[in-house]
Design an enzyme around this catalytic site. Sequence first.
Site, PDB file in Angstrom:
ATOM      1  N   TYR A 290       0.820  -1.201   0.000  1.00 13.12           N
ATOM      2  CA  TYR A 290       0.000   0.000   0.000  1.00 13.12           C
ATOM      3  C   TYR A 290       0.860   1.261   0.000  1.00 13.12           C
ATOM      4  CZ  TYR A 290      -3.552  -3.378   1.534  1.00 13.12           C
ATOM      5  OH  TYR A 290      -4.384  -4.460   1.636  1.00 13.12           O
TER       6      TYR A 290
ATOM      7  N   HIS B  55       0.404 -11.939   1.221  1.00 10.55           N
ATOM      8  CA  HIS B  55      -0.563 -11.135   0.469  1.00 10.55           C
ATOM      9  C   HIS B  55      -1.065 -11.872  -0.769  1.00 10.55           C
ATOM     10  CE1 HIS B  55      -1.505  -6.576  -0.241  1.00 10.55           C
ATOM     11  NE2 HIS B  55      -2.561  -7.332  -0.431  1.00 10.55           N
TER      12      HIS B  55
ATOM     13  N   GLY C 291     -18.178  -3.423  -1.023  1.00 10.09           N
ATOM     14  CA  GLY C 291     -18.156  -3.499  -2.485  1.00 10.09           C
ATOM     15  C   GLY C 291     -17.386  -2.363  -3.125  1.00 10.09           C
TER      16      GLY C 291
ATOM     17  N   GLY D 215     -17.158   0.598  -2.270  1.00 13.59           N
ATOM     18  CA  GLY D 215     -17.964   1.809  -2.286  1.00 13.59           C
ATOM     19  C   GLY D 215     -19.352   1.632  -2.862  1.00 13.59           C
ATOM     20  N   PHE D 216     -19.566   0.606  -3.674  1.00 14.97           N
ATOM     21  CA  PHE D 216     -20.855   0.422  -4.335  1.00 14.97           C
ATOM     22  C   PHE D 216     -21.998   0.262  -3.335  1.00 14.97           C
ATOM     23  CE2 PHE D 216     -24.205  -2.230  -6.157  1.00 14.97           C
ATOM     24  CZ  PHE D 216     -24.489  -1.557  -7.326  1.00 14.97           C
TER      25      PHE D 216
ATOM     26  N   ALA E 218     -22.006   1.381  -0.254  1.00 11.16           N
ATOM     27  CA  ALA E 218     -22.025   2.475   0.717  1.00 11.16           C
ATOM     28  C   ALA E 218     -22.561   3.763   0.125  1.00 11.16           C
ATOM     29  CB  ALA E 218     -20.612   2.703   1.272  1.00 11.16           C
TER      30      ALA E 218
END
Length: 337
Positions: free
Chosen positions: A57, A123, A207, A209-210, A212
């Site tokens: 990240y 990971h 998802g 953001g989908f 939310a």
Amino acid sequence: MKNHTRKIGSVDVGVIGLGCMNLSHGYGPAINQHDAKSVLFGAVDRGVKHFDTAALYGFGKNEELVGDALKDVRKNIYLASKCGMTGVDGKRVIDGRPEALRKTLDEALIRLQTDVIDLYYLHRFDKLNEIPIEESVGEMGRMVEAGKVKQIGLSEVSADTIYKAHTEFPIAAVQSEYSLWSRNVEVAVLDACKEIGAAFVAFSPLGRGFLADLELDPSDFSESDIRRGMPRFQSPHFEENRKLRPPVAQLAEEANCTPAQLALCWLMSKGDNVIPIPGTTSLTHLEENIGASSIAVDSEILRKLETLLTQGSISGGRYPASTQEEIDTEELPAGQA
């Protein structure tokens, strides 16, 4: 949804953790350090114990951020990070060789400003380079024996890989994408985790953001947003997926909560070993997500929600083909979630 403890091994990590990735990486340019630290401090103040980062990240910048922000409360939090996928010369590289994992760990300990990491994940299983999972996990077991890591986990793997790895060294947690619109872990991974006594940590539980933001529009994504390359956010798939928004909003209204909270409540209902780690750059959304742990949603509403967003109702794959080749998880038939 009753607020109760959830554990990784014998450690109470709380019901909902914080995925730290998007403070530095993923959904567009990183936010400034002051705002990023405000989210981390806000999570601590609101009782979050479980913080999840990775060497990948921000190519190390997220570990640096988390380490610097949380160093004064290190003894009071549960810190998870990941090896096996890093940034090399500005590019994402999967490398499961023992020497690469050792190097990544030593660098992570410095960035995180700690002597030991509570949970260290592989990971990615390095299947493209044909590194046996036993070889990578064996090295991670030696990290535990050396006192640099307390527990180990796996990310985005199949049930078969979980069993092989667990034979080599005990696997405390498995992390994969899991939400109402990404259900592939239901094929076998959730059962495997229960069988070996591992926690299941759900990343992207909203998802990406989908689930939310019901006004989410891919045309607003920045050029560096990884969702641009994901089929289900592209045409014609997204146009089909957005048709699910009104009925989801209606069910959330019936439950007297937000769509994001409803999605998290559904996820937490899938097992006492399931631990969501939603990420956010917003204190408002942080408060909203944490609040889901104390909401009781009628089982009939959750049933309707699961009927609405079935394994086959989501259009488009979760990853582009090139990325999908790197993933070890069982996959649903084409066109399913």
